[in-house]
Write a protein that holds these residues in place. Structure first.
Motif, PDB file in Angstrom:
ATOM      1  N   GLU A  95     -65.791 -29.193 -15.712  1.00 57.43           N
ATOM      2  CA  GLU A  95     -66.689 -28.769 -14.644  1.00 57.43           C
ATOM      3  C   GLU A  95     -66.650 -27.245 -14.567  1.00 57.43           C
ATOM      4  N   ASP A 281     -75.224 -30.773 -19.565  1.00 58.50           N
ATOM      5  CA  ASP A 281     -74.716 -30.147 -18.347  1.00 58.50           C
ATOM      6  C   ASP A 281     -75.562 -30.594 -17.171  1.00 58.50           C
ATOM      7  N   LEU A 283     -76.429 -29.795 -13.573  1.00 60.86           N
ATOM      8  CA  LEU A 283     -76.304 -28.666 -12.654  1.00 60.86           C
ATOM      9  C   LEU A 283     -76.575 -29.095 -11.224  1.00 60.86           C
ATOM     10  N   GLN A 284     -75.795 -28.549 -10.286  1.00 58.48           N
ATOM     11  CA  GLN A 284     -76.125 -28.739  -8.869  1.00 58.48           C
ATOM     12  C   GLN A 284     -77.346 -27.890  -8.544  1.00 58.48           C
ATOM     13  N   SER A 290     -71.496 -27.111 -11.989  1.00 53.36           N
ATOM     14  CA  SER A 290     -72.111 -28.017 -12.976  1.00 53.36           C
ATOM     15  C   SER A 290     -71.035 -28.900 -13.595  1.00 53.36           C
ATOM     16  N   GLU A 291     -71.488 -30.054 -14.097  1.00 57.89           N
ATOM     17  CA  GLU A 291     -70.584 -30.968 -14.817  1.00 57.89           C
ATOM     18  C   GLU A 291     -71.025 -31.023 -16.266  1.00 57.89           C
ATOM     19  N   HIS A 292     -70.076 -30.894 -17.168  1.00 52.39           N
ATOM     20  CA  HIS A 292     -70.388 -31.054 -18.592  1.00 52.39           C
ATOM     21  C   HIS A 292     -70.026 -32.486 -18.970  1.00 52.39           C
TER      22      HIS A 292
END
Ligand code: SF4
Ligand code: SF4
Length: 367
Positions: A95, A281, A283-284, A290-292
């Motif tokens: 993250e 990714d 993204l918020q 962001s989460e990968h």
């Protein structure tokens, strides 16, 4: 030392094994009927096991039927092996967050070891797990998430008592008898189980169970059962020597199968050895984090063939060729054996009822 001779465990005492595993901190996972199929899921006790259920399978066909049988494991397989336990369909690899200072912070999620005991793993799926180990645990490139999940597994294998019409593990050399890779091994008989250990932790548990000496007739019945499963297999995959399928790229059968294939990727999702994936990714909306993610993919998907701006597999024929040549041929160069363990799922769960064995045999058979 940890491999023991078989002893007899009464059917009603299987719950004792589950309680012992829970007492050692294992979360139980076992086969259960869900949505008309058998899947591995959280298991409370033996009441949830698929008692009396049997499967009927053909290319494009999977049905369960209940029989008046006390057996829990009298089926061949369901749509998933145990692949999701070590290689989940979606996983966050890292993250990213923006700190108040404006700097970026990168966080790798905790890969805490979770102890999971899997009850009733079949030979083809233990062989698939060994292949996944080769891929994810190669010395230089160990996958930390896979390693943590793999270390936590306690495996209770069960020798098959029934083959589906789609099974061909005899051809690949992966079943129906389990040879290795288990902590405990069961043979299910009408009156209960033969049980033996295959690891030190299995032997420790075995010593805690209310066992009886196995009778010669029971040992003989278990051997006969597994031999009968081997004899009953209707499909035979012809041997593929390394490089031979790759040399058949001009064979007309590829056009025939490509006309029928929907490129849906079902065969790759259900295959216990397939490991294709993509990363993305997430993204918020705020732009602060962001989460990968790593997510299962398939060599049949159009996006998977998109490499550095080029589409390397634009046709269904090319994608089917990639699937079969990698699985049966070039995998041998990569991992020392084919990537197929003969489970037959790619046929049962193919909406176009494509018979993987028949296609492979046609292409390799008259080249
Ligand atoms: S290729 Fe088909 S038969 Fe072979 S392991 Fe994968 S799903 Fe099973
Ligand atoms: S072979 Fe069957 S399951 Fe696989 S992509 Fe083609 S249609 Fe889908």
């Amino acid at each position: 030392m940890s491999h023991t001779a078989p002893a007899f465990l009464a059917r009603e005492d299987l719950n004792r094994l589950l309680q012992l595993l829970q007492g050692q901190g294992y979360r139980l996972c076992g086969p259960q009927v869900r949505d008309g199929t058998i899947v591995y899921d959280h298991l409370a006790d033996t009441a949830a096991l698929p008692r009396g259920w049997r499967d009927t399978q053909q290319p494009g066909h999977y049905r369960l039927q209940q029989h008046d049988s006390p057996r829990y494991f009298d089926w061949a397989n369901g749509p998933q092996a145990i692949k999701p336990l070590t290689f989940p369909a979606r996983e966050v690899l890292w993250e990213a967050r923006r700190r108040e200072s404006g700097e970026l912070e990168f966080i790798v999620p905790d890969q805490a070891l979770e102890k999971v005991a899997v009850i009733g793993v079949k030979a083809c799926d233990l062989a698939a797990l060994a292949l996944q180990d080769q891929h994810f645990l190669q010395a230089e490139y160990q996958d930390p998430g896979y390693l943590a999940r793999r270390k936590g597994l306690f495996l209770v294998g069960v020798n098959c008592s029934r083959a589906a019409a789609t099974c061909f593990c005899v051809s690949t050399g992966d079943g129906p008898a389990i040879e290795q890779g288990y902590d405990l091994l069961l043979d299910e008989l009408e009156e209960g189980f033969l049980i033996r250990s295959g690891s030190d932790s299995g032997a420790v548990l075995l010593a805690e169970l209310p066992l009886e000496a196995a009778l010669p007739g029971q040992i003989d019945a278990a051997e006969q059962q597994v031999q009968q499963v081997a004899r009953s297999q209707q499909r035979r995959l012809m041997p593929v020597s390394p490089g031979s399928l790759m040399q058949q790229r001009q064979h007309p059968q590829w056009d025939d199968v490509a006309d029928r294939c929907l490129a849906c990727g079902n065969c790759t999702q259900v295959c216990p050895t397939c490991f294709c994936h993509h990363q993305q990714d997430l993204l918020q909306l705020s732009g602060e984090a962001s989460e990968h993610q790593r997510e299962w993919d398939s060599c049949f998907s159009e996006s998977h063939g998109q490499l550095a701006g080029f589409q390397v597999r634009s046709t269904v024929k090319q994608r089917y060729q990639q699937w079969m040549t990698h699985k049966l041929d070039s995998w041998q160069e990569q991992y020392g054996r084919s990537g197929c363990t003969g489970c037959g799922r790619c046929m049962s769960w193919c909406p176009a009822a494509i018979d993987f064995v028949e296609e492979a045999n046609k292409i390799t058979g008259d080249g």
